[in-house]
Design an enzyme around this catalytic site. Structure first.
Site, PDB file in Angstrom:
ATOM      1  N   HIS A 196     -64.583  46.105 -23.350  1.00  0.00           N
ATOM      2  CA  HIS A 196     -64.458  47.115 -24.406  1.00  0.00           C
ATOM      3  C   HIS A 196     -63.881  46.536 -25.692  1.00  0.00           C
ATOM      4  O   HIS A 196     -63.902  47.183 -26.745  1.00  0.00           O
ATOM      5  CB  HIS A 196     -63.568  48.265 -23.920  1.00  0.00           C
ATOM      6  CG  HIS A 196     -63.925  49.589 -24.506  1.00  0.00           C
ATOM      7  ND1 HIS A 196     -64.237  49.774 -25.832  1.00  0.00           N
ATOM      8  CD2 HIS A 196     -64.021  50.821 -23.936  1.00  0.00           C
ATOM      9  CE1 HIS A 196     -64.489  51.062 -26.059  1.00  0.00           C
ATOM     10  NE2 HIS A 196     -64.374  51.710 -24.930  1.00  0.00           N
ATOM     11  N   ASP A 200     -68.758  49.115 -27.121  1.00  0.00           N
ATOM     12  CA  ASP A 200     -68.195  50.429 -26.824  1.00  0.00           C
ATOM     13  C   ASP A 200     -68.979  51.137 -25.718  1.00  0.00           C
ATOM     14  O   ASP A 200     -70.085  50.729 -25.350  1.00  0.00           O
ATOM     15  CB  ASP A 200     -68.192  51.298 -28.077  1.00  0.00           C
ATOM     16  CG  ASP A 200     -67.293  50.741 -29.166  1.00  0.00           C
ATOM     17  OD1 ASP A 200     -66.250  50.144 -28.828  1.00  0.00           O
ATOM     18  OD2 ASP A 200     -67.642  50.897 -30.353  1.00  0.00           O
TER      19      ASP A 200
END
Length: 222
Positions: A196, A200
């Protein structure tokens, strides 16, 4: 080897921000394509994966020393369990390769690592990894990213699941059994773990969406 695996994956889990998104896809076309080509499901899936990596290049990448590096080649590591642990020999640049070609290279590498007759070069240069636990009867899992790569795809077993019979099928396979408006279709669970820090959740969801489309059109690639 066990110590090295522990060190690498421990480092990955401590440093990468692991998030996993999951999706179940219609596997009818994938099964039919693998049967038609005489290869395993993972070979056709890797071909579909390459198309998805073309559409979402941020996942065909590494993240090291603060640099997100994208690659032209799709060098896919395919995890193989051996007596001393787990290794991921790399099938070099699968982009545009026929599933039979991918199968031949994957089988050669798998036999090499299982016999111990391989070079370290066979394990290097990966840009994305696939871990397939389907043959072991697994229904879902959370794969750990193979550093310094950005993502890894977990593949579980194909299962027959009830779906509304009226849903349009993209596969050309024979009509499934249906009862009171319910059809039983072959489905494949996919689990995508990603870093992450680099991509995303929405990016991962779109990647899985593209991969699902390619899998459901798998017969076109054989």
């Amino acid at each position: 080897m066990r110590r090295t695996i522990a060190d690498r994956l421990g480092k990955s889990y401590r440093e990468a921000v692991h998030v996993t998104v999951s999706r179940e896809v219609d596997a009818g076309a994938l099964v039919a394509a693998a049967d038609a080509a005489g290869v395993s499901l993972v070979d056709v899936l890797v071909r579909a994966l390459s198309d998805a990596l073309d559409a979402h290049p941020a996942f065909n990448a590494t993240f090291e020393d603060g640099t997100h590096r994208l690659y032209e080649e799709h060098n896919v590591g395919i995890a193989v369990a051996i007596e001393d642990g787990l290794v991921a020999p790399v099938v070099a640049d699968v982009r545009g390769r026929d599933p039979n070609d991918i199968a031949a290279e994957r089988e050669r590498l798998s036999e090499a690592v299982q016999s111990g007759d391989y070079a370290m070069a066979d394990l290097r240069g990966g840009t994305f990894t696939v871990s397939n636990l389907g043959p072991l009867g697994v229904d879902g899992f959370t794969p750990i990213i193979n550093p310094p790569e950005v993502a890894i795809l977990g593949v579980s077993r194909v299962r027959k699941r009830a779906r509304p019979a009226g849903v349009e099928r993209r596969s050309t396979e024979s009509r499934p059994e249906a009862d009171d408006g319910v059809a039983f279709r072959e489905t494949l669970p996919l689990d995508l773990s990603f870093d992450h820090r680099v991509v995303d959740g929405a990016d991962a969801a779109r990647f899985l969406g593209t991969l699902a489309e390619r899998i459901e059109d798998a017969e076109a690639s054989v």
